[in-house]
Design an enzyme around this catalytic site. Structure first.
Site, PDB file in Angstrom:
ATOM      1  N   ARG A   1      -4.294  11.281 -51.191  1.00 49.30           N
ATOM      2  CA  ARG A   1      -5.747  11.309 -51.459  1.00 49.30           C
ATOM      3  C   ARG A   1      -6.147  10.328 -50.214  1.00 49.30           C
ATOM      4  O   ARG A   1      -5.541  10.082 -49.166  1.00 49.30           O
ATOM      5  CB  ARG A   1      -5.847  10.335 -52.953  1.00 49.30           C
ATOM      6  N   GLY A   2      -7.449  10.075 -50.313  1.00 47.81           N
ATOM      7  CA  GLY A   2      -8.080   9.020 -49.451  1.00 47.81           C
ATOM      8  C   GLY A   2      -8.140   9.717 -47.895  1.00 47.81           C
ATOM      9  O   GLY A   2      -8.193  10.872 -47.693  1.00 47.81           O
TER      10      GLY A   2
ATOM     11  N   ASP B   1       4.070  11.260 -50.259  1.00 53.12           N
ATOM     12  CA  ASP B   1       3.263  10.054 -51.195  1.00 53.12           C
ATOM     13  C   ASP B   1       4.352   9.680 -52.221  1.00 53.12           C
ATOM     14  O   ASP B   1       5.431  10.457 -52.387  1.00 53.12           O
ATOM     15  CB  ASP B   1       2.140  10.617 -51.534  1.00 53.12           C
TER      16      ASP B   1
ATOM     17  N   ASN C   1       0.063   6.941 -42.362  1.00 51.35           N
ATOM     18  CA  ASN C   1      -1.198   6.644 -43.045  1.00 51.35           C
ATOM     19  C   ASN C   1      -1.021   5.658 -44.125  1.00 51.35           C
ATOM     20  O   ASN C   1      -1.770   5.020 -44.313  1.00 51.35           O
ATOM     21  CB  ASN C   1      -1.902   7.760 -43.065  1.00 51.35           C
TER      22      ASN C   1
ATOM     23  N   TYR D   1      -1.848  -8.149 -44.837  1.00 51.84           N
ATOM     24  CA  TYR D   1      -2.637  -7.142 -44.344  1.00 51.84           C
ATOM     25  C   TYR D   1      -2.576  -7.114 -42.939  1.00 51.84           C
ATOM     26  O   TYR D   1      -2.390  -6.154 -42.275  1.00 51.84           O
ATOM     27  CB  TYR D   1      -3.659  -6.631 -45.220  1.00 51.84           C
TER      28      TYR D   1
HETATM   29  N1  NAD Z   1     -10.476   2.847 -46.483  1.00 46.48           N
HETATM   30  C1  NAD Z   1     -10.591   1.742 -45.348  1.00 46.48           C
HETATM   31  O1  NAD Z   1     -11.750   1.424 -45.133  1.00 46.48           O
HETATM   32  C2  NAD Z   1      -9.333   1.604 -44.370  1.00 46.48           C
HETATM   33  C3  NAD Z   1      -9.984   0.674 -43.433  1.00 46.48           C
HETATM   34  C4  NAD Z   1      -8.943   0.316 -42.562  1.00 46.48           C
HETATM   35  C5  NAD Z   1      -7.647   0.768 -42.686  1.00 46.48           C
HETATM   36  N2  NAD Z   1      -7.414   1.646 -43.787  1.00 46.48           N
HETATM   37  C6  NAD Z   1      -5.986   2.279 -43.635  1.00 46.48           C
HETATM   38  O2  NAD Z   1      -5.969   3.579 -43.943  1.00 46.48           O
HETATM   39  C7  NAD Z   1      -4.696   3.868 -44.708  1.00 46.48           C
HETATM   40  C8  NAD Z   1      -5.119   5.009 -45.915  1.00 46.48           C
HETATM   41  O3  NAD Z   1      -6.339   4.186 -46.627  1.00 46.48           O
HETATM   42  P1  NAD Z   1      -6.872   4.673 -47.836  1.00 46.48           P
HETATM   43  O4  NAD Z   1      -8.427   3.983 -47.772  1.00 46.48           O
HETATM   44  O5  NAD Z   1      -7.335   6.059 -47.765  1.00 46.48           O
HETATM   45  O6  NAD Z   1      -6.081   4.148 -49.025  1.00 46.48           O
HETATM   46  P2  NAD Z   1      -5.737   4.646 -50.385  1.00 46.48           P
HETATM   47  O7  NAD Z   1      -5.132   3.615 -51.185  1.00 46.48           O
HETATM   48  O8  NAD Z   1      -6.726   5.662 -50.930  1.00 46.48           O
HETATM   49  O9  NAD Z   1      -4.378   5.815 -49.864  1.00 46.48           O
HETATM   50  C9  NAD Z   1      -3.197   5.150 -49.526  1.00 46.48           C
HETATM   51  C10 NAD Z   1      -2.006   6.332 -49.962  1.00 46.48           C
HETATM   52  O10 NAD Z   1      -0.786   5.797 -49.645  1.00 46.48           O
HETATM   53  C11 NAD Z   1       0.198   5.816 -50.474  1.00 46.48           C
HETATM   54  N3  NAD Z   1       1.192   4.878 -50.280  1.00 46.48           N
HETATM   55  C12 NAD Z   1       1.204   3.726 -50.736  1.00 46.48           C
HETATM   56  N4  NAD Z   1       2.407   3.177 -50.519  1.00 46.48           N
HETATM   57  C13 NAD Z   1       3.320   4.305 -50.341  1.00 46.48           C
HETATM   58  C14 NAD Z   1       4.638   4.325 -50.083  1.00 46.48           C
HETATM   59  N5  NAD Z   1       5.471   3.352 -50.131  1.00 46.48           N
HETATM   60  N6  NAD Z   1       5.208   5.537 -49.568  1.00 46.48           N
HETATM   61  C15 NAD Z   1       4.209   6.562 -49.527  1.00 46.48           C
HETATM   62  N7  NAD Z   1       2.924   6.479 -49.757  1.00 46.48           N
HETATM   63  C16 NAD Z   1       2.444   5.438 -50.085  1.00 46.48           C
HETATM   64  C17 NAD Z   1      -0.797   5.766 -51.828  1.00 46.48           C
HETATM   65  O11 NAD Z   1       0.201   6.425 -52.716  1.00 46.48           O
HETATM   66  C18 NAD Z   1      -2.068   6.429 -51.479  1.00 46.48           C
HETATM   67  O12 NAD Z   1      -1.960   7.800 -51.826  1.00 46.48           O
HETATM   68  C19 NAD Z   1      -4.106   2.722 -44.936  1.00 46.48           C
HETATM   69  O13 NAD Z   1      -3.012   2.478 -44.103  1.00 46.48           O
HETATM   70  C20 NAD Z   1      -4.905   1.715 -44.925  1.00 46.48           C
HETATM   71  O14 NAD Z   1      -4.670   0.238 -44.760  1.00 46.48           O
HETATM   72  C21 NAD Z   1      -8.406   1.862 -44.490  1.00 46.48           C
END
Ligand code: NAD
Length: 440
Positions: free
Chosen positions: A212-213, A233, A280, A345
């Site tokens: 997702r995301g 995932d 990611n 984080y």
């Molecule tokens: N959304 C934001 O504004 C933002 C900002 C800065 C950085 N990020 C970074 O971007 C990346 C994605 O963020 P997002 O917002 O899509 O988050 P999200 O929570 O929607 O998606 C993260 C995905 O990673 C998977 N995941 C977590 N732990 C895992 C593991 N141990 N093994 C395999 N998969 C795993 C989750 O199941 C999830 O599907 C992350 O690294 C986050 O830190 C996001």
């Protein structure tokens, strides 16, 4: 959660009211679509000083498919070749070139200044070239109308041909939420793309956290660009993961990236090897340090940083990530600016930046592999929808584009790093944050 303010300011009464109140005026950003893959208008090519590589930038700009001109009423993009600016006095040419045309830039336009690396041996050249960074970052803050401004620096010995993939990206709708960035290009051979419409054709990519995301968007854009994609995932997300993978014609790989044998499992799942590895997957477990139990600290460091280090080492070491491979890791502006309640984080994401800077030159020298990171700012995802309203609103508006980004913005930046032709883009941390004020 949709950005209702952005929608409101797009209506006539909304525009009128917010203008009267002096509130932010976010311009709707035009992103890549099949129907509108490029900027809508000519590209103005200007120079300041005597270019370091005369005659070589023109063909690269022409290759973008935009109509390149030295005069235009309403350019969609402006490229200023400032590689020849080597003295403080020479900066006057930057002003002279851009001052008369900056107002005429189309809505959602692009400004790219091309410079050279500041020299350690010539402090006059270094001052003049470093000045361009302050210039670009300031112009990005004042230009408005959804326009973006970047600085691309060529290493000594590199010529503008090595910047082709970068210029194509920055001068396109794909970079809509990237602004105020400085990209340093190495003198390494850029590598070739056979088909710019499918630059990842014939390449295999693995994206972690792809159910997702942002991860799902990355998988989607890499597939759009021709890659065969593996979506990884956690097993608990199997259903969502399978849905995402099926939609893209990709392969689902349910696996916890922190498993001790994760790299072996990946290698077994991709017997032909990998060309692109996108780290990611990420989690947050927020608490102020005084209230943070050790398990919250440990899980964030393990998922966001340690597993990235372990799988990177193992997949390079086993040769699963092939020669000429591309690693793209995910940092965050929290790893640059820090954030209240996010010591774990921010430490993990700053660690990613350390990894990228240290490994990039060695991976390139030994394996022809590049290592870069995206550093997202406020991106509209489930993660940020859970942020309390006022903090969410501040996150959305505290950037030059006055809005949050979309997962696809991070994905487009990742896809640019992943291209075979991005061999000169190495060790870079590019923020996808609309030029957020945080940590700027
Ligand atoms: N959304 C934001 O504004 C933002 C900002 C800065 C950085 N990020 C970074 O971007 C990346 C994605 O963020 P997002 O917002 O899509 O988050 P999200 O929570 O929607 O998606 C993260 C995905 O990673 C998977 N995941 C977590 N732990 C895992 C593991 N141990 N093994 C395999 N998969 C795993 C989750 O199941 C999830 O599907 C992350 O690294 C986050 O830190 C996001």
């Amino acid at each position: 959660m949709a950005d209702r303010y952005l929608h409101f300011t797009g209506t006539a009464p909304g525009r009128f009211l917010t203008r009267r109140l002096g509130l932010p005026q976010p311009a709707p950003l035009r992103r890549w679509t099949l129907e509108t893959p490029s900027l809508d208008g000519p590209l103005l090519h200007l120079t300041a000083g005597k270019p370091a590589h005369p005659g070589t930038l023109g063909p690269v700009l022409a290759a973008t498919g935009l109509k390149v001109t030295e005069q235009a009423d309403r350019p969609a993009g402006i490229v200023l070749d400032a590689t020849g600016v080597t003295t403080a006095a020479g900066l006057a040419d930057v002003h002279a070139a851009l001052h008369p045309v900056v107002r005429s830039l189309a809505t959602g336009g692009r400004v790219v200044v091309l410079g050279t690396s500041p020299s350690p041996d010539d402090h006059h050249q270094a001052a003049a070239q470093q000045a361009l960074e302050g210039f670009v970052r300031s112009l990005g803050k004042e230009i408005g109308k959804g326009a973006t401004v970047q600085l691309v620096r060529l290493a000594p010995g590199a010529d503008p041909a090595s910047a082709e993939s970068t210029l194509r990206f920055l001068l396109s709708p794909r970079s809509a939420y990237v602004s105020g960035q400085v990209v340093e290009l190495s003198a390494d051979a850029p590598g070739e793309v056979a088909d710019w419409a499918a630059p990842l054709g014939g390449r295999t990519a693995l994206v972690t956290g792809a159910a997702r995301g942002i991860g799902a968007a990355v998988a989607s854009v890499l597939a759009r660009d021709g890659a065969q994609v593996f979506c990884l995932d956690v097993p608990q997300a199997r259903e969502e993961l399978t849905r995402t993978a099926d939609r893209l014609g990709a392969t689902a790989l349910p696996l916890d990236i922190t498993a001790p044998d994760a790299a072996e499992q990946i290698a077994a799942a991709v017997p032909g090897g990998l060309d692109v590895l996108v780290h990611n997957a990420g989690i947050t477990r927020d608490r102020r340090l005084a209230n943070m139990a050790a398990d919250r600290w440990a899980s964030v460091i393990d998922v966001n940083l340690d597993s990235v280090l372990r799988t990177t080492d193992a997949l390079i070491g086993s040769g699963t990530l092939r020669r000429g491979g591309r690693i793209v890791a995910t940092a965050s502006i929290a790893g640059i600016a820090g954030n209240n309640g996010q010591t774990n984080y921010a430490a993990s994401k700053a660690g990613i930046i350390g990894l990228v800077r240290s490994l990039a030159p060695r991976a390139a020298a030994e394996h022809g592999i590049t290592v870069n990171a995206v550093a997202p700012g406020f991106i509209e995802t489930k993660m940020t929808a859970a942020v309390p309203l006022f903090i969410r609103e501040a996150g959305r508006r505290m950037n030059s584009l006055s809005q949050g980004g979309l997962p696809v913005d991070v994905a487009e930046t990742t896809a640019w790093f992943a291209q075979p032709a991005s061999g000169a883009v190495n060790g870079q941390i590019v923020r996808v944050c609309g030029q957020s004020l945080l940590g700027a």
